[in-house]
Design a protein around this motif. Sequence first.
Motif, PDB file in Angstrom:
ATOM      1  N   TRP A 175       0.798  -1.226   0.000  1.00 40.94           N
ATOM      2  CA  TRP A 175       0.000   0.000   0.000  1.00 40.94           C
ATOM      3  C   TRP A 175       0.832   1.278   0.000  1.00 40.94           C
ATOM      4  O   TRP A 175       0.315   2.347  -0.264  1.00 40.94           O
ATOM      5  CB  TRP A 175      -0.926   0.015   1.244  1.00 40.94           C
ATOM      6  CG  TRP A 175      -2.134  -0.844   1.098  1.00 40.94           C
ATOM      7  CD1 TRP A 175      -2.273  -1.954   0.302  1.00 40.94           C
ATOM      8  CD2 TRP A 175      -3.392  -0.669   1.780  1.00 40.94           C
ATOM      9  NE1 TRP A 175      -3.541  -2.479   0.455  1.00 40.94           N
ATOM     10  CE2 TRP A 175      -4.233  -1.722   1.350  1.00 40.94           C
ATOM     11  CE3 TRP A 175      -3.860   0.253   2.710  1.00 40.94           C
ATOM     12  CZ2 TRP A 175      -5.545  -1.849   1.834  1.00 40.94           C
ATOM     13  CZ3 TRP A 175      -5.159   0.110   3.175  1.00 40.94           C
ATOM     14  CH2 TRP A 175      -5.985  -0.929   2.744  1.00 40.94           C
ATOM     15  N   GLU A 178       2.847   3.947  -4.694  1.00 44.52           N
ATOM     16  CA  GLU A 178       1.924   3.908  -5.825  1.00 44.52           C
ATOM     17  C   GLU A 178       2.641   4.418  -7.072  1.00 44.52           C
ATOM     18  O   GLU A 178       3.511   5.291  -6.983  1.00 44.52           O
ATOM     19  CB  GLU A 178       0.703   4.818  -5.572  1.00 44.52           C
ATOM     20  CG  GLU A 178      -0.158   4.371  -4.410  1.00 44.52           C
ATOM     21  CD  GLU A 178      -1.386   5.259  -4.192  1.00 44.52           C
ATOM     22  OE1 GLU A 178      -1.622   6.184  -5.008  1.00 44.52           O
ATOM     23  OE2 GLU A 178      -2.102   5.019  -3.204  1.00 44.52           O
ATOM     24  N   ASN A 222      -3.503   3.105  -6.241  1.00 45.47           N
ATOM     25  CA  ASN A 222      -3.016   1.905  -5.556  1.00 45.47           C
ATOM     26  C   ASN A 222      -3.498   0.658  -6.284  1.00 45.47           C
ATOM     27  O   ASN A 222      -4.441   0.682  -7.063  1.00 45.47           O
ATOM     28  CB  ASN A 222      -3.377   1.909  -4.071  1.00 45.47           C
ATOM     29  CG  ASN A 222      -4.862   2.089  -3.821  1.00 45.47           C
ATOM     30  OD1 ASN A 222      -5.672   1.888  -4.711  1.00 45.47           O
ATOM     31  ND2 ASN A 222      -5.208   2.464  -2.604  1.00 45.47           N
ATOM     32  N   ASN A 223      -2.784  -0.451  -6.038  1.00 43.36           N
ATOM     33  CA  ASN A 223      -2.977  -1.643  -6.869  1.00 43.36           C
ATOM     34  C   ASN A 223      -4.400  -2.166  -6.815  1.00 43.36           C
ATOM     35  O   ASN A 223      -4.957  -2.561  -7.831  1.00 43.36           O
ATOM     36  CB  ASN A 223      -2.024  -2.749  -6.409  1.00 43.36           C
ATOM     37  CG  ASN A 223      -0.582  -2.329  -6.540  1.00 43.36           C
ATOM     38  OD1 ASN A 223      -0.187  -1.803  -7.570  1.00 43.36           O
ATOM     39  ND2 ASN A 223       0.201  -2.534  -5.502  1.00 43.36           N
ATOM     40  N   SER A 343      -4.563   7.960   1.057  1.00 45.25           N
ATOM     41  CA  SER A 343      -4.529   6.508   1.244  1.00 45.25           C
ATOM     42  C   SER A 343      -3.691   6.167   2.461  1.00 45.25           C
ATOM     43  O   SER A 343      -2.732   6.867   2.785  1.00 45.25           O
ATOM     44  CB  SER A 343      -3.907   5.817   0.026  1.00 45.25           C
ATOM     45  OG  SER A 343      -4.568   6.205  -1.168  1.00 45.25           O
ATOM     46  N   ASN A 441       0.142   8.781   0.637  1.00 45.64           N
ATOM     47  CA  ASN A 441      -0.082   7.595   1.454  1.00 45.64           C
ATOM     48  C   ASN A 441       0.451   7.892   2.847  1.00 45.64           C
ATOM     49  O   ASN A 441       1.638   8.172   3.009  1.00 45.64           O
ATOM     50  CB  ASN A 441       0.646   6.397   0.852  1.00 45.64           C
ATOM     51  CG  ASN A 441       0.131   6.073  -0.540  1.00 45.64           C
ATOM     52  OD1 ASN A 441       0.117   6.939  -1.419  1.00 45.64           O
ATOM     53  ND2 ASN A 441      -0.314   4.864  -0.728  1.00 45.64           N
TER      54      ASN A 441
END
Length: 543
Positions: A175, A178, A222-223, A343, A441
Motif C-alpha cells: 500500500w 503507488e 493503488n494496486n 490513502s 499515502n
Amino acid sequence: MMLNVARRTVTSVLLLLLGLTASAQTPAPPTQADVLRGEYGRYRANNDLLFYHLDVRVDPVQKSISGRNTIRFRMLRDDARIQLDLHANMTVDRILLGATPLKYTRELNTVWVDFPETLRSGRTYSIDFHYSGNPKEQGRFGGMSFEKDPAGRDWIFTACEDDGASIWWPNKDQWRDEVERMNISVAVPNGLMDVSNGRLTGKTDLGDGYTRWDWAVDSPINNYNVALNIGRYEHFGERLGDLTLDYYVLPENLDKARTQFAQTGPMIEAFEKYVGEYPFRKDGFKLIEVPYAGMEHQSAVAYGNRFANGYLERDWTGVGISTKFDFIIIHESGHEWFGNSISAADVSDMWIHEGWTTYLEAVYVEHRYGQADAIRYINGVKSKAQNKQPIITQRGIHRQPDQDMYFKAALFLNTLRSVVDDDAKWWAAVRAFYQKFKHQNIMTEDVVAFFNAQLGRDLTPLFDQYLRRADLPVLELSFRPDGMMAYRWRADERAFAMPVRIGSGGNWTVIQPTTAWQTTASPLRKDTVQVATDRYYVNVATY
Ligand SMILES: [Zn+2]
C-alpha cells in the motif's frame, strides 16, 4: 469497500458457540505469507514505483488472463534485487529488462527478481513482466470472477482489495508506494467492452475476434483499485462543471440507472463543499454496474446496489435515513477522497479509508437533510460497533482491522468534532487535512500530528484511546448528598482528557474531565443527569 456484515455475524456466532472469549481472539502470530505480503522490506523500499502499463488479454471461455505488466521504477538505493508479487497459482512466463531475461525466485505469492548487475540509486529502470493463468475466484468480492449477466452474456470483473491485486496481475503488491500514473490495455472478445480506471484513450480491433480497450490513469493509483469490468455495457454521461461523469450499465438497466445515478452530482457537490475538490478531475468519474454490492475502484467506482436506495434495499443504519439515498453511490464514491486520494500506507491504518468514508456518509446526510438527521444517522452505526479489538492492527503484516474501523472510527470523528465544538473550525480543519495529504499515502501518526498542530492542542491520548485501545472511555459521575459532583474519565490512556457535555432538561454545560477525580458544586442529580452521548461516543457510569 463495504463491509459484509452478514458474514462477520456468522463468524461471531461461531466464536460464541465455541465458547471463545475476547481474550481468546488474540490474533494469531504472523505467518511468512503475512510478512511477505505486508512488510515494506529492503527489496520493496529500495525502489519507487513510477508507472505501470498492464496489457492483457482476457479469455472468457478459458477463464484465463495473459499478457504483461511493464513496470517502471526509480532505484532509491544501489541493489540487484526487487520484490514483486504474483499469486502462486499464476504462471510467470518471463521477466525482461530490455531484451535480457531476468532470473527470479518464487516464494509463496512473492516473486524475487534478480538483476545481472547492480541497479544504481537515482536511475530509472523498466521491466516487462509476462504472465498467464487462471486467476482464483476468492475473497469477499471474488478477486477475479468470470460470470454471466442475467441475459447470459459474459460479465467479468475484478475486486481484490482484501486478497491483493497480485491475485490477477503482477505488481509491487503493497500500500505504501503507488505509481504516478498507469495505462491499462485489455483485449476482450468483440461485442464485449472493458471499462477500467481513468479515461478511454482508444479501442483497436485486433482482427482475431478480439478488441483492445485502452485506458489511461493520470493520477497515483493503488494496486487494488485497478479494475477490469468486462461486459456488454451501454454508456451514458453528463457533466458537472468541467468534470465528466460517465456511467456504464447493462442495456436492460439504462432507464433505472438514468434515474438512480442522478444522485451522483449532489454527492460530489457535498464532498467538494465539506472536504475538497474531486481528486481525479483529469481521470473523470465513472460508475460501472457490477454484480456485487460495490467497490471504490478509483475513478471507476463499481456499482451493484440494484438501482435502489439504502444498502441492498435495506435501511443500513436502521434509523430511517439510509433509505433516502443510494448507500453505494455515497459510500464507495466517498472513498475517492479517503482511500484513493488520501490513502493509508499500511493496511493496519485502514480506518483512514473506512472511518473517514463512513463519516462522509453522515456529511452527505448533513448536506442534504440537515445536521439533526446527520446526528441520528451516525448514531445509528453504534449498533455495529463492537469495542472488542483496537482499530489499528499490527503494522507490516497486512492484517485487516475488524469492522470497528468503519463504525467506531466514524463515531470517533463525530466525537472529535464535538471536542472542537466549533463547526467553522472543524470544517476548516477537515479541509486543511485533506489539502495537506491528498494524493499521498499516510499513517495514523500523520493524522494525529496534523490535528494536534491544526487545533493547537494535544489530542494524542484521544486518538490513542479510540484507535489503539479496545474499550471506550467511561465518564464516571459521582453525586454526593451535599450537592457536590465528582467526575473523571476511566480510560486506558492515563493522559486521556476530553471535554464532554452534560446537563438535564436541555440545559447543557461542558466539563473538562481528566483521569483524576475532580469535584464541583452541581445542580445535577444522579437520576436525571444526561450526557450528550450522541455527540461524544463514550460510556457513562453514575454513582
Ligand atoms: Zn468502504
